[in-house]
Write a protein that holds these residues in place. Structure first.
Motif, short mmCIF file in Angstrom:
data_model
loop_
_atom_site.label_atom_id
_atom_site.label_comp_id
_atom_site.label_asym_id
_atom_site.label_seq_id
_atom_site.Cartn_x
_atom_site.Cartn_y
_atom_site.Cartn_z
N CYS A 68 0.85 -1.18 0.00
CA CYS A 68 0.00 0.00 0.00
C CYS A 68 0.89 1.23 0.00
O CYS A 68 1.84 1.32 0.77
CB CYS A 68 -1.01 0.02 1.14
N THR A 69 0.57 2.15 -0.89
CA THR A 69 1.39 3.33 -1.12
C THR A 69 0.59 4.60 -0.94
O THR A 69 -0.52 4.72 -1.47
CB THR A 69 1.98 3.29 -2.54
N VAL A 70 1.18 5.53 -0.21
CA VAL A 70 0.57 6.85 -0.01
C VAL A 70 1.16 7.82 -1.02
O VAL A 70 2.37 7.84 -1.24
CB VAL A 70 0.85 7.37 1.41
N SER A 71 0.30 8.59 -1.64
CA SER A 71 0.76 9.60 -2.58
C SER A 71 0.02 10.90 -2.35
O SER A 71 -1.08 10.92 -1.80
CB SER A 71 0.56 9.14 -4.03
N GLY A 72 0.64 11.98 -2.76
CA GLY A 72 -0.01 13.28 -2.69
C GLY A 72 0.03 13.94 -1.33
O GLY A 72 -0.55 15.01 -1.14
N ASN A 73 0.72 13.32 -0.35
CA ASN A 73 0.71 13.92 0.99
C ASN A 73 1.76 15.02 1.08
O ASN A 73 2.82 14.93 0.49
CB ASN A 73 0.96 12.87 2.06
N ARG A 74 1.45 16.02 1.84
CA ARG A 74 2.37 17.13 2.04
C ARG A 74 3.20 16.96 3.29
O ARG A 74 4.13 17.74 3.52
CB ARG A 74 1.59 18.44 2.10
N GLY A 75 2.84 15.98 4.11
CA GLY A 75 3.65 15.70 5.29
C GLY A 75 4.47 14.46 5.06
O GLY A 75 4.92 14.19 3.96
N ARG A 76 4.65 13.70 6.11
CA ARG A 76 5.30 12.41 5.95
C ARG A 76 4.39 11.33 6.53
O ARG A 76 3.46 11.60 7.27
CB ARG A 76 6.67 12.39 6.63
N VAL A 77 4.69 10.11 6.17
CA VAL A 77 3.87 8.98 6.59
C VAL A 77 4.45 8.39 7.85
O VAL A 77 5.64 8.08 7.92
CB VAL A 77 3.79 7.92 5.48
N GLY A 78 3.63 8.23 8.87
CA GLY A 78 4.06 7.63 10.12
C GLY A 78 3.71 6.16 10.15
O GLY A 78 4.01 5.41 9.23
N GLY A 79 3.04 5.72 11.21
CA GLY A 79 2.67 4.32 11.34
C GLY A 79 1.65 3.90 10.30
O GLY A 79 0.87 4.71 9.79
N MET A 80 1.70 2.62 9.94
CA MET A 80 0.75 2.07 8.99
C MET A 80 0.24 0.73 9.52
O MET A 80 0.88 0.09 10.35
CB MET A 80 1.40 1.89 7.61
N ALA A 81 -0.91 0.33 9.02
CA ALA A 81 -1.49 -0.92 9.50
C ALA A 81 -2.27 -1.60 8.38
O ALA A 81 -2.78 -0.93 7.48
CB ALA A 81 -2.42 -0.68 10.69
N TRP A 82 -2.33 -2.91 8.47
CA TRP A 82 -3.12 -3.72 7.54
C TRP A 82 -4.32 -4.30 8.26
O TRP A 82 -4.23 -4.74 9.41
CB TRP A 82 -2.29 -4.86 6.96
N TYR A 83 -5.44 -4.31 7.57
CA TYR A 83 -6.67 -4.94 8.03
C TYR A 83 -7.18 -5.85 6.91
O TYR A 83 -6.71 -5.78 5.78
CB TYR A 83 -7.74 -3.89 8.33
N ARG A 84 -8.16 -6.65 7.25
CA ARG A 84 -8.82 -7.42 6.21
C ARG A 84 -10.32 -7.43 6.47
O ARG A 84 -10.77 -7.34 7.62
CB ARG A 84 -8.27 -8.84 6.10
N ARG A 85 -11.05 -7.52 5.40
CA ARG A 85 -12.51 -7.44 5.47
C ARG A 85 -13.10 -8.64 4.75
O ARG A 85 -12.75 -8.96 3.61
CB ARG A 85 -13.00 -6.14 4.84
#
Length: 120
Positions: free
Chosen positions: A22-39
């Motif tokens: 999973c990739t974050v784009s377009g953010n003006r800050g920085r990316v901190g913690g990330m998490a995975w879920y499933r549905r």
């Protein structure tokens, strides 16, 4: 506009492996913690794994050493390596990311998910 996109899902036989991203784009800050879920069908959501801003990881009890979460800060991307997949792991896998600006968490964004199918 900040967005988060998952990729890498697909179909695999039981006992096989798959790596989703999973990739974050377009953010003006920085990316901190990330998490995975499933549905699952019926919209039941289950937490899978998390990685903190500092790189510490945690996993759901059902993972039992089969999955590994990692993060590439330069690419604003989190990965979930899944090994020894079981039919009950089949679900839509999606992630979230904390956006940090000026040293403070300002938002949590979510992706739409990528389908993982495990055939027996």
């Amino acid at each position: 506009q900040v967005q988060l996109v998952e990729s890498g899902g697909g179909e695999v036989q039981a006992g096989g492996s798959l790596k989703v991203s999973c990739t974050v784009s377009g953010n003006r800050g920085r990316v901190g913690g990330m998490a995975w879920y499933r549905r699952y069908p019926g919209n039941q959501r289950e937490w899978v794994a998390s990685i903190t801003d500092g790189g510490a990881t945690n996993y759901g009890d059902f993972v039992k050493g089969r999955f590994t979460i990692s993060k590439d800060n330069a690419k604003n991307t989190a990965y979930l390596q899944m090994n020894d997949l079981k039919p009950e792991d089949a679900a839509v896998y999606f992630c979230n990311a904390n956006i940090i600006r000026l040293g403070r968490p300002v938002d949590t964004i979510w992706g739409q998910g990528t389908q993982v199918t495990v055939s027996s």
